[in-house]
Design an enzyme around this catalytic site. Structure first.
Site, short mmCIF file in Angstrom:
data_model
loop_
_atom_site.label_atom_id
_atom_site.label_comp_id
_atom_site.label_asym_id
_atom_site.label_seq_id
_atom_site.Cartn_x
_atom_site.Cartn_y
_atom_site.Cartn_z
N ASP A 156 -2.01 -4.34 12.65
CA ASP A 156 -2.44 -5.00 11.41
C ASP A 156 -1.94 -6.45 11.41
O ASP A 156 -1.48 -6.96 10.39
CB ASP A 156 -1.90 -4.25 10.19
CG ASP A 156 -2.57 -4.68 8.88
OD1 ASP A 156 -3.68 -5.24 8.94
OD2 ASP A 156 -1.98 -4.46 7.81
N LYS B 15 12.61 -0.90 0.73
CA LYS B 15 11.24 -0.42 0.57
C LYS B 15 11.30 1.06 0.25
O LYS B 15 11.92 1.84 0.98
CB LYS B 15 10.43 -0.68 1.83
CG LYS B 15 8.96 -0.34 1.69
CD LYS B 15 8.18 -0.80 2.91
CE LYS B 15 6.70 -0.50 2.78
NZ LYS B 15 5.95 -0.94 3.99
N GLY C 185 0.80 -1.22 0.00
CA GLY C 185 0.00 0.00 0.00
C GLY C 185 0.83 1.27 0.00
O GLY C 185 0.48 2.24 -0.65
#
Length: 196
Positions: free
Chosen positions: A164, A62, A43
């Site tokens: 999460d 990342k 995301g």
């Protein structure tokens, strides 16, 4: 994805086929790193396999997506992910190696590259196992879950909640490592400006 700064582990799922966007195009990285290939996409960012020339090792990087980097609040959340993960030094949480900003202003961080499968994939496979195999698979799953609990308990002790946690965010490495991944929604306990 440990001593010193916590290393955020990136697990590479060999079944990942990409998401069809332009994320597989080469990225201009700092001189220390050589871009090798795309590993995955999430995301907030794209994850690439890069060669760390200083240490002569492949790591996962990342990189915040360009459209997200333009949003100040999401950029701040990505930076928060880096800082929170860097506080966590536990074998079940991948350590952050390095972080910085690309020439175009996008944030990035590097972490260990871990090849393996998600816990979700292993659960799905166990559900389809023959009755003779189920008991052994359940014992293995219980061990994985206990190790996830150890990592999460450590994070809580450090004042960090994941927010999460799910089987898709747990990687089982090729050598049995159990790693809680994706700390993008993590918050410090009691953070006054935390988003819901």
């Amino acid at each position: 994805m440990t001593a010193g700064p916590a290393e955020q582990t990136v697990t590479v799922d060999p079944e990942w086929q990409g998401d069809g966007d332009s994320a597989d195009s080469p990225v201009v990285l700092p001189d220390r790193y050589e871009d090798l290939r795309q590993l995955g996409s999430g995301g907030f960012g794209n994850v690439r396999r890069v060669l760390d020339r200083k240490l002569d090792r492949a790591v996962a990087m990342k990189i915040l997506r360009p459209e997200i980097d333009a949003t100040a609040s999401l950029r701040a959340r990505f930076l928060s992910e880096i800082r929170l993960a860097a506080r966590l030094a536990h074998p079940g949480i991948v350590a952050i190696h390095d972080f910085g900003e690309l020439a175009d202003g996008r944030l990035w961080f590097t972490m260990a590259e871990v090849e393996g499968r998600t816990l979700q994939a292993i659960i799905d496979e166990a559900m389809e196992a023959s009755p003779d195999e189920r008991a052994a698979r359940r014992r293995r799953l219980l061990d994985y879950c206990a190790r996830v609990c150890d990592a999460v308990a450590y994070a809580h002790d450090q004042g960090v909640i994941h927010r999460d946690l799910k089987p898709a965010n747990v990687m089982i490495g090729a050598f049995g490592q159990v790693l809680v991944m994706d700390w993008g929604l993590a918050r410090r306990i009691g953070d006054a400006h935390e988003e819901s």
